[in-house]
Scaffold this active site. Sequence first.
Site, PDB file in Angstrom:
ATOM      1  CE1 TYR A 141     -29.455 137.237 -61.594  1.00  0.00           C
ATOM      2  CE2 TYR A 141     -28.937 135.330 -62.958  1.00  0.00           C
ATOM      3  CZ  TYR A 141     -29.688 136.468 -62.721  1.00  0.00           C
ATOM      4  OH  TYR A 141     -30.694 136.832 -63.593  1.00  0.00           O
TER       5      TYR A 141
HETATM    6  N1  LIG Z   1     -30.410 140.234 -69.210  1.00  0.00           N
HETATM    7  C1  LIG Z   1     -30.463 138.907 -69.145  1.00  0.00           C
HETATM    8  O1  LIG Z   1     -29.849 138.220 -69.967  1.00  0.00           O
HETATM    9  C2  LIG Z   1     -31.304 138.217 -68.084  1.00  0.00           C
HETATM   10  C3  LIG Z   1     -31.446 136.816 -68.129  1.00  0.00           C
HETATM   11  C4  LIG Z   1     -32.239 136.195 -67.165  1.00  0.00           C
HETATM   12  C5  LIG Z   1     -32.880 136.953 -66.192  1.00  0.00           C
HETATM   13  N2  LIG Z   1     -32.708 138.301 -66.169  1.00  0.00           N
HETATM   14  C6  LIG Z   1     -33.403 139.073 -65.135  1.00  0.00           C
HETATM   15  O2  LIG Z   1     -34.171 140.086 -65.755  1.00  0.00           O
HETATM   16  C7  LIG Z   1     -34.290 141.203 -64.895  1.00  0.00           C
HETATM   17  C8  LIG Z   1     -33.937 142.467 -65.626  1.00  0.00           C
HETATM   18  O3  LIG Z   1     -32.632 142.344 -66.140  1.00  0.00           O
HETATM   19  P1  LIG Z   1     -31.989 143.425 -67.114  1.00  0.00           P
HETATM   20  O4  LIG Z   1     -31.087 142.665 -68.039  1.00  0.00           O
HETATM   21  O5  LIG Z   1     -33.019 144.295 -67.664  1.00  0.00           O
HETATM   22  O6  LIG Z   1     -31.056 144.201 -66.070  1.00  0.00           O
HETATM   23  P2  LIG Z   1     -30.899 145.774 -65.833  1.00  0.00           P
HETATM   24  O7  LIG Z   1     -29.795 145.944 -64.847  1.00  0.00           O
HETATM   25  O8  LIG Z   1     -30.799 146.491 -67.139  1.00  0.00           O
HETATM   26  O9  LIG Z   1     -32.286 146.138 -65.159  1.00  0.00           O
HETATM   27  C9  LIG Z   1     -32.552 146.029 -63.782  1.00  0.00           C
HETATM   28  C10 LIG Z   1     -33.335 147.262 -63.380  1.00  0.00           C
HETATM   29  O10 LIG Z   1     -33.709 147.160 -62.023  1.00  0.00           O
HETATM   30  C11 LIG Z   1     -33.364 148.377 -61.348  1.00  0.00           C
HETATM   31  N3  LIG Z   1     -33.109 148.019 -59.955  1.00  0.00           N
HETATM   32  C12 LIG Z   1     -32.107 147.269 -59.460  1.00  0.00           C
HETATM   33  N4  LIG Z   1     -32.235 147.119 -58.124  1.00  0.00           N
HETATM   34  C13 LIG Z   1     -33.374 147.785 -57.780  1.00  0.00           C
HETATM   35  C14 LIG Z   1     -34.064 147.999 -56.551  1.00  0.00           C
HETATM   36  N5  LIG Z   1     -33.603 147.503 -55.408  1.00  0.00           N
HETATM   37  N6  LIG Z   1     -35.205 148.714 -56.567  1.00  0.00           N
HETATM   38  C15 LIG Z   1     -35.688 149.243 -57.739  1.00  0.00           C
HETATM   39  N7  LIG Z   1     -35.067 149.072 -58.926  1.00  0.00           N
HETATM   40  C16 LIG Z   1     -33.929 148.363 -58.942  1.00  0.00           C
HETATM   41  C17 LIG Z   1     -32.167 148.933 -62.084  1.00  0.00           C
HETATM   42  O11 LIG Z   1     -32.006 150.329 -61.942  1.00  0.00           O
HETATM   43  C18 LIG Z   1     -32.511 148.556 -63.529  1.00  0.00           C
HETATM   44  O12 LIG Z   1     -33.305 149.532 -64.152  1.00  0.00           O
HETATM   45  C19 LIG Z   1     -33.424 140.899 -63.681  1.00  0.00           C
HETATM   46  O13 LIG Z   1     -34.255 140.397 -62.651  1.00  0.00           O
HETATM   47  C20 LIG Z   1     -32.485 139.820 -64.192  1.00  0.00           C
HETATM   48  O14 LIG Z   1     -32.031 139.006 -63.142  1.00  0.00           O
HETATM   49  C21 LIG Z   1     -31.934 138.960 -67.098  1.00  0.00           C
END
Ligand SMILES: NC(=O)c1ccc[n+]([C@@H]2O[C@H](COP(=O)([O-])OP(=O)(O)OC[C@H]3O[C@@H](n4cnc5c(N)ncnc54)[C@H](O)[C@@H]3O)[C@@H](O)[C@H]2O)c1
Length: 328
Positions: A141
């Site tokens: 990741y």
């Molecule tokens: N939540 C955390 O603590 C955290 C920390 C650091 C980074 N991030 C990053 O933040 C971003 C959002 O995370 P989140 O917590 O909201 O996760 P989440 O899973 O709630 O949101 C991800 C969204 O992307 C959509 N998605 C996934 N693959 C896709 C694709 N191929 N095409 C179109 N849509 C797609 C999903 O349906 C979802 O709505 C991610 O890139 C994650 O790596 C999250």
Amino acid sequence: MTWLITGGAGYIGAHVARAMTEAGERVAVLDDLSSGVAGRLPREVPLVRGSVLDRAVLDRAFAELGVTGVVHLAAKKQVGESVEKPLLYYRENVHGLTVLLEAVVDAGVGSFVFSSSAAVYGMPDVDLVTEETPCLPINPYGETKLAGEWLVRATGAAHGISTACLRYFNVAGAARPELADTGVFNIIPMMFDRITRGERPRIFGTDYDTPDGSCVRDYIHIEDLATAHLAAARRLAERPGAGDLTLNVGTGHGVSVREMADLIGAVTGRTDLTAETGPRRPGDPARVVASGERIAKELGWRARHDVRSMVTSAWEGWCLHHPEARRG
Ligand SMILES: NC(=O)c1ccc[n+]([C@@H]2O[C@H](COP(=O)([O-])OP(=O)(O)OC[C@H]3O[C@@H](n4cnc5c(N)ncnc54)[C@H](O)[C@@H]3O)[C@@H](O)[C@H]2O)c1
């Protein structure tokens, strides 16, 4: 400007869409709804259902919506799953980004905000993690996020696109209960989960070189994270072709797992369920706390919410999805 937020129906994306819309920005969302929920979006935000891997969908969305900037959040985000399924993570997070960037270049989009993570640092052995701290991810990741940053910066430099890579630290909380994260992938929902089942929260490792022996993390309220995206997007739009901004998004304040367990006990009213302790988990660094100096200097942004409001709002969201939790 019209901003396309990929992954905008997700936990973070929906908060970003809401913050940007409320601030008067024109926003649309592209999401394949693999983990997102359409109902999280403000009614006025158009949703294109499709994957960032689908070039035809991207081209159509850019043309029909007149997209001038992208905030890219769509990704897979579970560390454990990334160890089991590295190819899925590289395909979605790296190949998906490549397809998206090709569409961005061809459509002449000028601004690109990328959702990165503190996972790029791996096991940093420093008091405060600055953007200069070496990036040594320890799982697929984190690797995909670091490779994503390289792709974004190289493409921005080659094609005159302003870019920002935002490295989020530990995100928690909700602006409204219905926008809460429903996954159980980090310490706060994991502790809520145990409390809901009448079990004591668990602390992994009590012999770290930290003030109380448990791991220390930097928790950022989702509403603060959303305003950081707004600030970054506006900065990119103001200064086209200005290069890349790579920024930590954290508070600069460390909270130990034990402190978090005590706070969760107080917020949930379950102080009777005192935390139990277990051995260290492999891959858990002792302390990961952001230096927030660069983002304060570059964007004038600082976190405004405290940890208690983060836990309180996360608990409200948890109880909406797990009504049995209130009975304790
Ligand atoms: N939540 C955390 O603590 C955290 C920390 C650091 C980074 N991030 C990053 O933040 C971003 C959002 O995370 P989140 O917590 O909201 O996760 P989440 O899973 O709630 O949101 C991800 C969204 O992307 C959509 N998605 C996934 N693959 C896709 C694709 N191929 N095409 C179109 N849509 C797609 C999903 O349906 C979802 O709505 C991610 O890139 C994650 O790596 C999250």
